[in-house]
Scaffold this active site. Structure first.
Site, PDB file in Angstrom:
ATOM      1  N   ASP A 192      40.193  15.635   5.321  1.00 24.67           N
ATOM      2  CA  ASP A 192      40.245  14.590   4.228  1.00 24.67           C
ATOM      3  C   ASP A 192      40.044  15.121   2.881  1.00 24.67           C
ATOM      4  O   ASP A 192      39.676  14.359   1.894  1.00 24.67           O
ATOM      5  CB  ASP A 192      39.335  13.386   4.708  1.00 24.67           C
ATOM      6  CG  ASP A 192      37.795  13.888   4.803  1.00 24.67           C
ATOM      7  OD1 ASP A 192      37.616  15.046   4.499  1.00 24.67           O
ATOM      8  OD2 ASP A 192      36.919  13.103   4.795  1.00 24.67           O
ATOM      9  N   ASP A 234      32.334  18.650   5.357  1.00 24.09           N
ATOM     10  CA  ASP A 234      31.645  17.845   6.275  1.00 24.09           C
ATOM     11  C   ASP A 234      30.729  18.676   7.232  1.00 24.09           C
ATOM     12  O   ASP A 234      30.920  19.796   7.541  1.00 24.09           O
ATOM     13  CB  ASP A 234      32.415  16.870   7.088  1.00 24.09           C
ATOM     14  CG  ASP A 234      33.604  17.514   7.907  1.00 24.09           C
ATOM     15  OD1 ASP A 234      33.642  18.561   8.579  1.00 24.09           O
ATOM     16  OD2 ASP A 234      34.959  17.088   7.482  1.00 24.09           O
ATOM     17  N   GLU A 261      12.730  22.191  -7.307  1.00 27.58           N
ATOM     18  CA  GLU A 261      13.627  22.464  -8.487  1.00 27.58           C
ATOM     19  C   GLU A 261      12.504  22.138  -9.495  1.00 27.58           C
ATOM     20  O   GLU A 261      12.416  20.840  -9.894  1.00 27.58           O
ATOM     21  CB  GLU A 261      14.543  21.889  -8.247  1.00 27.58           C
ATOM     22  CG  GLU A 261      15.915  22.269  -9.393  1.00 27.58           C
ATOM     23  CD  GLU A 261      16.787  21.349 -10.071  1.00 27.58           C
ATOM     24  OE1 GLU A 261      17.900  21.737 -10.387  1.00 27.58           O
ATOM     25  OE2 GLU A 261      16.453  20.052  -9.672  1.00 27.58           O
ATOM     26  N   HIS A 315      24.605  25.246  -7.429  1.00 21.09           N
ATOM     27  CA  HIS A 315      25.875  24.443  -7.578  1.00 21.09           C
ATOM     28  C   HIS A 315      25.689  23.732  -9.069  1.00 21.09           C
ATOM     29  O   HIS A 315      26.615  22.767  -9.278  1.00 21.09           O
ATOM     30  CB  HIS A 315      25.606  23.154  -6.486  1.00 21.09           C
ATOM     31  CG  HIS A 315      24.472  22.435  -6.666  1.00 21.09           C
ATOM     32  ND1 HIS A 315      23.166  22.986  -6.455  1.00 21.09           N
ATOM     33  CD2 HIS A 315      24.177  21.041  -7.005  1.00 21.09           C
ATOM     34  CE1 HIS A 315      22.201  21.906  -6.861  1.00 21.09           C
ATOM     35  NE2 HIS A 315      22.988  21.025  -7.011  1.00 21.09           N
ATOM     36  N   ASP A 316      24.701  24.100  -9.698  1.00 18.98           N
ATOM     37  CA  ASP A 316      24.610  23.575 -11.060  1.00 18.98           C
ATOM     38  C   ASP A 316      24.653  24.598 -12.088  1.00 18.98           C
ATOM     39  O   ASP A 316      25.022  24.390 -13.467  1.00 18.98           O
ATOM     40  CB  ASP A 316      23.127  23.084 -11.190  1.00 18.98           C
ATOM     41  CG  ASP A 316      22.753  21.957 -10.627  1.00 18.98           C
ATOM     42  OD1 ASP A 316      23.781  21.016 -10.387  1.00 18.98           O
ATOM     43  OD2 ASP A 316      21.634  21.661 -10.248  1.00 18.98           O
ATOM     44  N   ASP A 360      14.520  18.348  -5.355  1.00 18.34           N
ATOM     45  CA  ASP A 360      15.417  17.936  -6.532  1.00 18.34           C
ATOM     46  C   ASP A 360      14.449  17.683  -7.884  1.00 18.34           C
ATOM     47  O   ASP A 360      13.707  16.623  -7.765  1.00 18.34           O
ATOM     48  CB  ASP A 360      16.333  16.947  -6.487  1.00 18.34           C
ATOM     49  CG  ASP A 360      17.517  16.967  -7.443  1.00 18.34           C
ATOM     50  OD1 ASP A 360      18.015  17.810  -7.695  1.00 18.34           O
ATOM     51  OD2 ASP A 360      17.399  15.885  -8.197  1.00 18.34           O
ATOM     52  N   ASP A 373      36.016  21.811   5.388  1.00 21.56           N
ATOM     53  CA  ASP A 373      36.624  20.359   5.871  1.00 21.56           C
ATOM     54  C   ASP A 373      37.327  20.146   7.278  1.00 21.56           C
ATOM     55  O   ASP A 373      38.272  20.989   7.700  1.00 21.56           O
ATOM     56  CB  ASP A 373      37.619  19.663   4.905  1.00 21.56           C
ATOM     57  CG  ASP A 373      38.340  18.603   5.198  1.00 21.56           C
ATOM     58  OD1 ASP A 373      38.038  17.627   5.936  1.00 21.56           O
ATOM     59  OD2 ASP A 373      39.473  18.419   4.674  1.00 21.56           O
ATOM     60  N   ASP A 401      17.878  18.721   1.123  1.00 23.94           N
ATOM     61  CA  ASP A 401      17.627  18.459  -0.317  1.00 23.94           C
ATOM     62  C   ASP A 401      16.768  16.991  -0.363  1.00 23.94           C
ATOM     63  O   ASP A 401      17.204  15.886   0.464  1.00 23.94           O
ATOM     64  CB  ASP A 401      18.881  18.108  -0.896  1.00 23.94           C
ATOM     65  CG  ASP A 401      18.885  18.910  -2.425  1.00 23.94           C
ATOM     66  OD1 ASP A 401      18.062  18.463  -3.100  1.00 23.94           O
ATOM     67  OD2 ASP A 401      19.523  19.722  -2.495  1.00 23.94           O
TER      68      ASP A 401
HETATM   69  O1  TEU Z   1      19.499  19.301 -11.149  1.00 23.78           O
HETATM   70  C1  TEU Z   1      18.745  19.190 -12.156  1.00 23.78           C
HETATM   71  C2  TEU Z   1      18.608  20.147 -13.530  1.00 23.78           C
HETATM   72  O2  TEU Z   1      17.916  20.400 -13.992  1.00 23.78           O
HETATM   73  C3  TEU Z   1      20.113  20.549 -13.720  1.00 23.78           C
HETATM   74  O3  TEU Z   1      20.225  22.094 -13.380  1.00 23.78           O
HETATM   75  C4  TEU Z   1      21.157  19.961 -14.090  1.00 23.78           C
HETATM   76  O4  TEU Z   1      22.110  19.877 -13.108  1.00 23.78           O
HETATM   77  C5  TEU Z   1      21.691  20.436 -15.321  1.00 23.78           C
HETATM   78  O5  TEU Z   1      20.399  20.338 -16.238  1.00 23.78           O
HETATM   79  C6  TEU Z   1      22.571  19.454 -15.961  1.00 23.78           C
HETATM   80  O6  TEU Z   1      23.007  20.096 -17.074  1.00 23.78           O
HETATM   81  C7  TEU Z   1      19.589  18.689 -10.187  1.00 23.78           C
HETATM   82  C8  TEU Z   1      20.465  18.975  -9.218  1.00 23.78           C
HETATM   83  O7  TEU Z   1      20.581  20.329  -8.766  1.00 23.78           O
HETATM   84  C9  TEU Z   1      21.766  18.398  -9.876  1.00 23.78           C
HETATM   85  O8  TEU Z   1      22.773  18.804  -9.123  1.00 23.78           O
HETATM   86  C10 TEU Z   1      21.745  16.938  -9.923  1.00 23.78           C
HETATM   87  O9  TEU Z   1      22.926  16.605 -10.691  1.00 23.78           O
HETATM   88  C11 TEU Z   1      20.560  16.457 -10.726  1.00 23.78           C
HETATM   89  O10 TEU Z   1      19.426  17.276 -10.473  1.00 23.78           O
HETATM   90  C12 TEU Z   1      20.290  15.207 -10.655  1.00 23.78           C
HETATM   91  O11 TEU Z   1      19.927  14.812  -9.348  1.00 23.78           O
END
Ligand code: TEU
Length: 584
Positions: free
Chosen positions: A25, A29, A276, A349-350, A224, A21, A98
Site C-alpha cells: 500500500d 508496516d 528526547e 527522523h527529524d 518524545d 511495506d 515511542d
Molecule cells: O520532536 C521534537 C523536537 O524537538 C524536534 O526535533 C522537532 O521535530 C523539530 O524541532 C521540528 O523543527 C519530536 C518528534 O521527534 C517529532 O517527530 C515530532 O514531530 C515532535 O516531537 C512532536 O511530537
C-alpha cells in the site's frame, strides 16, 4: 561505574512508515519490519527503537496518537506487534517504543471528551484558557506588537491567551474552540493538543498505559519531547531574546513527574528509557539521566542543532564549524562523566542525514566519510543510536516539487519563506536541507523499482540514488559502509574502554581533525577523524606500541606518515594515555 546493559547497547531506529511495506500500500508496516529482523540483527545492534505505530490520524506521521495502546491499521494489528516482539526477542533484540505524551492527537478520546464542556471530567487533561480582548491584548503587548488575530471571533476572544508561536511554524500555540468558547494549547500542530501533566489523573492514565506495554514485553521507551511536559506557572509570554523552548523546557515539576513515573510505571522492569529532551543543558541532564537512575537512563540533547539549526533559525544554509562541534561534545562528554549517561547520534527522523550536514564530501568519498563520522561519533561515551539507512550512508533526498512534500512542518516553512521574500526554488532548496521529509524517504533495500521498499506508489518519494545506494549491494560488498558499521560495533562491544573510559580531547583547536583519547585503567585508545576532503599532516608522538585497531582505509600508512587521508578515520591502541599532540 555500573555497566548496565543499555550502556553497552547499540540502538537502531526504525521509522515504520518508511522501513518496509509488506502489503503493497506504499506504507511500511510491522510485518515488513519482521521480515527485516535478520538484517537488523546482522548490523550488530542490540535494540530497535520503533517510532510511533499507534492509532493516529497522521497529522504528524504518528506523533499525534489517538489511542496509545493500539496499532494503527496501516501498520498492522496488535497481533503483528506481538509477533514482532517475540521474533525480535528470539534473536536477542530488544524493542523500545515511542512514548508521545507531551501531547495527544485531537482525536484521542481524552481530547474529544475534554472539548465537550468546561466541566467534563477530562477538561483538565489539557490546557484550556480564555482568550484576551483587544484592550487586554493592547495593554499586554502594545498596539504595534499585537499578534495576528481572527476578526470573525467574538471580540472577547479575539486574541490568544499568550504570544507563544508553535514549533511547527504554524502560528499561535492556541486554537480557539467555538463549542466551549476557550482556547486550547498546542506546542506543535493544532491537531496535537498538549496534555496537562499537572493533572494526577492524566499522569495515572499514562502510567497505566505504559504498564500495559511493559506487561506485553516491550523493553523500554523513547520519550518524545519529555522535557516539555511541565509548563511554567501562569504560561507567561515569550519575551525578547527568548525562544519558546527556553520557557517550556525543563519546567519546575518535570523531575518530580519523571521520578514518579519511574516509581509508579517502571519499577520492577529492567527496561531502557531515553528522553528526547529539547532544551536540556548539561546540568539538567545530570538530573534526567543521573547514574543513580531515578528518572531516565539517558537523554538526547539538541545542542548540535544550535550550530546549524536552532529552533528559530533552522531554515537556513549554515554550516557546522568543527571546533564548535568538538566543544559541544567535550562539554557533554566531560560534564556527564561519572554522573549521568548520554546518547550519541548523527541523525534521526527529524534531522538531516549526516552526509551533507557534518561533512560535504564528493561522491567518491561519501562512504569513507560516513565511516569516519561513525567512528568518531560512536566511540565516544554514551549509547549510540543509528537511524535506518545510515548504515548504508543514505543521503538526504532533496524534494523538488512542493506537491511531493508530506511533512506539516516543511509545508508551513515553505509558505513562511515565500512571505519573507524567497522565491519558490530557494525555499524548496532550504526545505531540502532541513525539511524532515528529506531524511524520512523510504529505506533503500535493493536496486529494483520501489527500492525493495514497496511495489506500490510510496507514500513519500524514494531517493533516486537507490539504484547505487542500497542494502543488497552493500551486504554483498565487504568494504561497504554496512560492513564497516558491523565491525565498528563489534570493536566497541569488545572493549570496556569505549563504554566506561574517560574522554580526553586532543587537537582541540584544529578545524580539520576530530581527535580524542578514551582512557580506562591505564589503557588508552586514540580516535581520529579527518573532516576535510584533503590530506592532513599531523605531528604526533604515539610511542612505539601504537597499533591500528580499525580504520576506514585499508592499508592506511597513517602510523608511519602521520598523514590523514581525506575523511580518514582511524582507531589506535597502545598509545600513551595523554598523547602529546600539537596542532600544526
Ligand atoms: O520532536 C521534537 C523536537 O524537538 C524536534 O526535533 C522537532 O521535530 C523539530 O524541532 C521540528 O523543527 C519530536 C518528534 O521527534 C517529532 O517527530 C515530532 O514531530 C515532535 O516531537 C512532536 O511530537
Amino acid at each position: 561505574m555500573n555497566k548496565s546493559w543499555w550502556k553497552s547497547a547499540v540502538v537502531y531506529q526504525v521509522y515504520p512508515k518508511s522501513f518496509c511495506d509488506s502489503d503493497e500500500d506504499g506504507v511500511g508496516d510491522i510485518p515488513g519490519i519482521i521480515s527485516k529482523l535478520d538484517y537488523i540483527k546482522s548490523i550488530g545492534v542490540d535494540v530497535i527503537w520503533l517510532s510511533p505505530f499507534f492509532k493516529s490520524p497522521g497529522f504528524d506521521n504518528g506523533y499525534d496518537v489517538s489511542d496509545y495502546f493500539s496499532v494503527d491499521p496501516v501498520f498492522g494489528t496488535m497481533n503483528d506487534f506481538k509477533v514482532l516482539l517475540n521474533e525480535a526477542h528470539q534473536r536477542g533484540l530488544k524493542i523500545i517504543i515511542d512514548l508521545v505524551v507531551n501531547h495527544s492527537s485531537h482525536q484521542h478520546l481524552w481530547f474529544q471528551e475534554s472539548s465537550k464542556s468546561k466541566n467534563n471530567p477530562y477538561r483538565n487533561y489539557y490546557f484550556w484558557r480564555d482568550g484576551l480582548t483587544e484592550d487586554e491584548a493592547i495593554q499586554r503587548w502594545g498596539q504595534d506588537n499585537l499578534p495576528s488575530y481572527d476578526l470573525s471571533k467574538d471580540k472577547r476572544m479575539r486574541f490568544p491567551p499568550n504570544n507563544w508561536q508553535n514549533l511547527f511554524g504554524g502560528g499561535s500555540c492556541w486554537e480557539y474552540d467555538k463549542e466551549t468558547d476557550q482556547y486550547y494549547l498546542h506546542l506543535f500542530s493544532k491537531e496535537q493538543p498538549d496534555l496537562n501533566w499537572d493533572s494526577p489523573k492524566l499522569r495515572q492514565d499514562v502510567y497505566d498505559m505504559m504498564h500495559q506495554w511493559l506487561e506485553l514485553g516491550v523493553d523500554g521507551f523513547r520519550m518524545d519531547v519529555i522535557s516539555l511536559i511541565s509548563k511554567p506557572e501562569g504560561l507567561p509570554d515569550v519575551t525578547d531574546g527568548q525562544s519558546l523552548i527556553d520557557i517550556v523546557a525543563n519546567g519546575s515539576k518535570v523531575h518530580i513527574y519523571l521520578r514518579e513515573m519511574r516509581e509508579v510505571a517502571l519499577a520492577g522492569f529492567d527496561v531502557m528509557t531515553v528522553g528526547e529532551t529539547a532544551g536540556v543543558t548539561v546540568d539538567e541532564a545530570k538530573h534526567y539521566a543521573g547514574l543513580e537512575n531515578t528518572e531516565l537512563n539517558m537523554v538526547f540533547h539538541f545542542e548540535i542543532n544550535d550550530l546549524d539549526g536552532g529552533e528559530s533559525h533552522k531554515w537556513n544554509r549554515s554550516k557546522i564549524k568543527l571546533t564548535d562541534l568538538k566543544n559541544i561534545h567535550k562539554k557533554w562528554q566531560q560534564g556527564l562523566a561519572g554522573i549521568a549517561w548520554n546518547s550519541l547520534y548523527l541523525s534521526n527522523h527529524d534531522q538531516p542525514r549526516s552526509i551533507g550536514r557534518y561533512v560535504r564530501p564528493d561522491e567518491v568519498y561519501r562512504e569513507r566519510a560516513q565511516k569516519m563520522l561513525a567512528t568518531v561519533t560512536y566511540l565516544m561515551a554514551g549509547t549510540p543510536f543509528i537511524y535506518q539507512g545510515e548504515e548504508l550512508a543514505m543521503t538526504n533526498c532533496f524534494i523538488k516539487d512542493f506537491a511531493d512534500l508530506r511533512d506539516i512542518e516543511s509545508i508551513n516553512a515553505f509558505h513562511k519563506m515565500l512571505q519573507t521574500g524567497l522565491d519558490a526554488e530557494e525555499a524548496m532548496e532550504i526545505v531540502g536541507i532541513w525539511g524532515r521529509d528529506s531524511c524520512r524517504t523510504p529505506m533503500q533495500w535493493n536496486g529494483e523499482v520501489g527500492a525493495g521498499f514497496t511495489k506500490a506508489k510510496p507514500w513519500l518519494k524514494i531517493n533516486e540514488n537507490y539504484v547505487a545506494i542500497n542494502a543488497k549491494e552493500q551486504a554483498a560488498r565487504k568494504d561497504s559502509v554496512f560492513h564497516y558499521y558491523r565491525a565498528l560495533f563489534a570493536l566497541r562491544k569488545g572493549m570496556d574502554v569505549f563504554v566506561m573510559g574517560d574522554y580526553v580531547p586532543v587537537l582541540e583547536e584544529d578545524e580539520r581533525v576530530f581527535a580524542y583519547n578514551r582512557v580506562l585503567d591505564g589503557e588508552s585508545v586514540f580516535v581520529l577523524g579527518n573532516y576535510t576532503g584533503y590530506e592532513v599532516q599531523l605531528f604526533l608522538d604515539m610511542g612505539i606500541d601504537a597499533n591500528v585497531l580499525m580504520g576506514n582505509i585499508v592499508d592506511s600508512d597513517f602510523l608511519t606518515t602521520k598523514v590523514l587521508q581525506p575523511y580518514e578515520g582511524v582507531v589506535i591502541s597502545g598509545v600513551p594515555s595523554m598523547t602529546p599532540c600539537k596542532p600544526l
